[in-house]
Design a protein around this motif. Structure first.
Motif, mmCIF file in Angstrom:
data_model
loop_
_atom_site.group_PDB
_atom_site.id
_atom_site.type_symbol
_atom_site.label_atom_id
_atom_site.label_comp_id
_atom_site.label_asym_id
_atom_site.label_seq_id
_atom_site.Cartn_x
_atom_site.Cartn_y
_atom_site.Cartn_z
ATOM 1 N N GLU A 49 0.811 -1.223 0.000
ATOM 2 C CA GLU A 49 0.000 0.000 0.000
ATOM 3 C C GLU A 49 0.844 1.272 0.000
ATOM 4 O O GLU A 49 0.290 2.376 0.001
ATOM 5 C CB GLU A 49 -0.911 0.011 1.232
ATOM 6 N N GLN A 50 2.176 1.147 -0.031
ATOM 7 C CA GLN A 50 3.041 2.309 0.145
ATOM 8 C C GLN A 50 3.468 2.991 -1.153
ATOM 9 O O GLN A 50 4.273 3.922 -1.131
ATOM 10 C CB GLN A 50 4.289 1.919 0.949
ATOM 11 N N GLY A 51 2.952 2.534 -2.280
ATOM 12 C CA GLY A 51 3.237 3.215 -3.534
ATOM 13 C C GLY A 51 4.574 2.857 -4.153
ATOM 14 O O GLY A 51 5.128 3.665 -4.924
ATOM 15 N N ILE A 52 5.105 1.691 -3.845
ATOM 16 C CA ILE A 52 6.354 1.231 -4.438
ATOM 17 C C ILE A 52 6.231 -0.269 -4.671
ATOM 18 O O ILE A 52 5.562 -0.974 -3.911
ATOM 19 C CB ILE A 52 7.561 1.553 -3.525
ATOM 20 N N ASP A 53 6.848 -0.763 -5.747
ATOM 21 C CA ASP A 53 6.788 -2.195 -6.031
ATOM 22 C C ASP A 53 7.430 -2.984 -4.903
ATOM 23 O O ASP A 53 8.539 -2.657 -4.459
ATOM 24 C CB ASP A 53 7.507 -2.513 -7.343
ATOM 25 N N VAL A 54 6.756 -4.032 -4.468
ATOM 26 C CA VAL A 54 7.254 -4.849 -3.363
ATOM 27 C C VAL A 54 7.495 -6.271 -3.844
ATOM 28 O O VAL A 54 6.628 -6.888 -4.464
ATOM 29 C CB VAL A 54 6.299 -4.823 -2.152
ATOM 30 N N HIS A 55 8.705 -6.767 -3.552
ATOM 31 C CA HIS A 55 9.097 -8.126 -3.918
ATOM 32 C C HIS A 55 9.474 -8.860 -2.637
ATOM 33 O O HIS A 55 10.608 -8.755 -2.153
ATOM 34 C CB HIS A 55 10.296 -8.098 -4.875
ATOM 35 N N PRO A 56 8.554 -9.615 -2.055
ATOM 36 C CA PRO A 56 8.857 -10.338 -0.822
ATOM 37 C C PRO A 56 9.848 -11.477 -1.058
ATOM 38 O O PRO A 56 9.822 -12.146 -2.100
ATOM 39 C CB PRO A 56 7.498 -10.889 -0.381
ATOM 40 N N LEU A 57 10.703 -11.673 -0.089
ATOM 41 C CA LEU A 57 11.576 -12.840 -0.067
ATOM 42 C C LEU A 57 10.754 -14.057 0.337
ATOM 43 O O LEU A 57 9.970 -14.004 1.285
ATOM 44 C CB LEU A 57 12.703 -12.623 0.937
ATOM 45 N N VAL A 58 10.939 -15.162 -0.384
ATOM 46 C CA VAL A 58 10.295 -16.420 -0.016
ATOM 47 C C VAL A 58 11.411 -17.395 0.365
ATOM 48 O O VAL A 58 12.079 -17.974 -0.493
ATOM 49 C CB VAL A 58 9.429 -16.971 -1.161
ATOM 50 N N ARG A 59 11.619 -17.515 1.659
ATOM 51 C CA ARG A 59 12.683 -18.383 2.212
ATOM 52 C C ARG A 59 12.199 -18.845 3.578
ATOM 53 O O ARG A 59 12.018 -18.049 4.496
ATOM 54 C CB ARG A 59 13.987 -17.591 2.323
ATOM 55 N N CYS A 60 11.986 -20.127 3.711
ATOM 56 C CA CYS A 60 11.278 -20.637 4.886
ATOM 57 C C CYS A 60 12.165 -20.836 6.111
ATOM 58 O O CYS A 60 11.643 -21.019 7.219
ATOM 59 C CB CYS A 60 10.579 -21.951 4.540
ATOM 60 N N ARG A 61 13.477 -20.797 5.928
ATOM 61 C CA ARG A 61 14.393 -20.990 7.061
ATOM 62 C C ARG A 61 15.763 -20.449 6.712
ATOM 63 O O ARG A 61 16.083 -20.248 5.527
ATOM 64 C CB ARG A 61 14.511 -22.482 7.402
ATOM 65 N N PRO A 62 16.609 -20.211 7.726
ATOM 66 C CA PRO A 62 17.996 -19.840 7.438
ATOM 67 C C PRO A 62 18.772 -21.056 6.925
ATOM 68 O O PRO A 62 18.258 -22.173 6.878
ATOM 69 C CB PRO A 62 18.542 -19.393 8.803
ATOM 70 N N GLY A 63 20.029 -20.832 6.585
ATOM 71 C CA GLY A 63 20.877 -21.940 6.166
ATOM 72 C C GLY A 63 20.931 -22.086 4.663
ATOM 73 O O GLY A 63 20.665 -21.143 3.912
ATOM 74 N N GLY A 64 21.291 -23.284 4.218
ATOM 75 C CA GLY A 64 21.491 -23.545 2.802
ATOM 76 C C GLY A 64 20.217 -23.570 1.996
ATOM 77 O O GLY A 64 19.106 -23.394 2.511
ATOM 78 N N PHE A 65 20.366 -23.854 0.713
ATOM 79 C CA PHE A 65 19.273 -23.675 -0.236
ATOM 80 C C PHE A 65 18.826 -24.981 -0.890
ATOM 81 O O PHE A 65 18.210 -24.961 -1.957
ATOM 82 C CB PHE A 65 19.692 -22.658 -1.301
ATOM 83 N N VAL A 66 19.132 -26.103 -0.231
ATOM 84 C CA VAL A 66 18.625 -27.400 -0.671
ATOM 85 C C VAL A 66 17.431 -27.728 0.214
ATOM 86 O O VAL A 66 17.571 -27.832 1.445
ATOM 87 C CB VAL A 66 19.696 -28.500 -0.564
ATOM 88 N N TYR A 67 16.258 -27.876 -0.382
ATOM 89 C CA TYR A 67 15.024 -27.994 0.390
ATOM 90 C C TYR A 67 14.369 -29.361 0.226
ATOM 91 O O TYR A 67 14.457 -29.979 -0.838
ATOM 92 C CB TYR A 67 14.043 -26.899 -0.037
ATOM 93 N N ASP A 68 13.684 -29.786 1.295
ATOM 94 C CA ASP A 68 12.944 -31.043 1.209
ATOM 95 C C ASP A 68 11.511 -30.771 0.740
ATOM 96 O O ASP A 68 11.113 -29.615 0.527
ATOM 97 C CB ASP A 68 12.971 -31.793 2.545
ATOM 98 N N ALA A 69 10.742 -31.826 0.583
ATOM 99 C CA ALA A 69 9.404 -31.709 -0.001
ATOM 100 C C ALA A 69 8.483 -30.825 0.833
ATOM 101 O O ALA A 69 7.699 -30.032 0.285
ATOM 102 C CB ALA A 69 8.790 -33.099 -0.179
ATOM 103 N N ASP A 70 8.559 -30.930 2.156
ATOM 104 C CA ASP A 70 7.706 -30.111 3.013
ATOM 105 C C ASP A 70 8.060 -28.627 2.877
ATOM 106 O O ASP A 70 7.161 -27.769 2.799
ATOM 107 C CB ASP A 70 7.864 -30.537 4.476
#
Length: 236
Positions: A49-70
């Motif tokens: 609502e603030q008048g600027i394009d917003v791109h949220p980060l989608v990252r469910c936890r800290p650490g590395g970037f290899v993810y399981d099915a859940d």
């Protein structure tokens, strides 16, 4: 001239980014402590609502970037929810255990996302891939809008040679956005690599202890003077 993207954590930060002349904001939670996690839906709605394009980060936890099915299932839900809450883009990334872009997971995360409306940024998982050129080619094939990277260095100023190489390899097929430890005095050199955007948090820490149960490290907020200085540095 590269555009400015600012990493923010709240609506106040988005307003500052807009006043400073940023093109967009990456919205995340727990930036200083974890490198950033998915913000709440309420926060995405407020920032949208603030008048600027917003791109949220989608990252469910800290650490590395290899993810399981859940984890993949949760992040796919988060992508859909973020777009539904008013996001004009999403920031995400996934790698295989071999250090390459996980194209299958990326496709799953972006299933049913209208790429003609929603931009996609591949985050700094790029800085731990084994082969940057191959990763760029994979992301082009996936239709990703841009990649956020320090050139694999702890700070962008130390990765300018790699950034220049990535820009050359991208050859306009995908945007390269420089981000990672950028100081205002580094911006001219980083912009000189030919990147499409410069990304920084311009943040300062506010001392505010929450006591035994609330954490004692205070919290981060955007520094408007730094944000404006970054914008001026890009105009030179």
């Amino acid at each position: 001239m590269p555009v400015l993207e600012l990493a923010v954590q709240d609506a106040a930060g988005a307003r500052i980014a807009r006043r400073a002349g940023a093109a967009r904001v990456e919205l995340c939670a727990a930036l200083g402590a974890t490198g950033g996690l998915t913000p709440s839906i309420g926060m995405i709605e407020a920032v949208a609502e603030q008048g600027i394009d917003v791109h949220p980060l989608v990252r469910c936890r800290p650490g590395g970037f290899v993810y399981d099915a859940d984890e993949i299932a949760v992040m796919a839900r988060d992508v859909r929810a973020a777009v539904g809450a008013g996001a004009s883009g999403v920031v995400l990334g996934a790698l295989t255990s071999f250090g390459s872009v996980d194209s299958e997971t990326m496709a799953r995360l972006l299933d049913n996302v209208d790429r003609s409306v929603v931009e996609v940024t591949f985050h700094r998982a790029m800085d731990v891939v084994n082969y940057r050129a191959a990763a760029l080619d994979a992301l082009v094939g996936l239709g990703v809008t841009r990649v956020l990277t320090s050139g694999g260095a702890p700070r962008c100023i130390d990765g300018v040679q790699a950034l220049s190489g990535m820009v050359a390899h991208a050859c306009g097929r995908i945007q390269v956005m420089a981000g990672g430890g950028i100081r205002v005095e580094d911006i001219a050199a980083v912009a000189g690599t030919g990147v499409d955007a410069v990304h920084l948090s311009a943040r300062r820490n506010v001392a505010d202890s929450g006591g035994p149960g609330g954490g004692s490290g205070g919290y981060d907020t955007i520094d408007e003077a730094l944000a404006r200085a970054a914008a001026r540095a890009l105009e030179v």
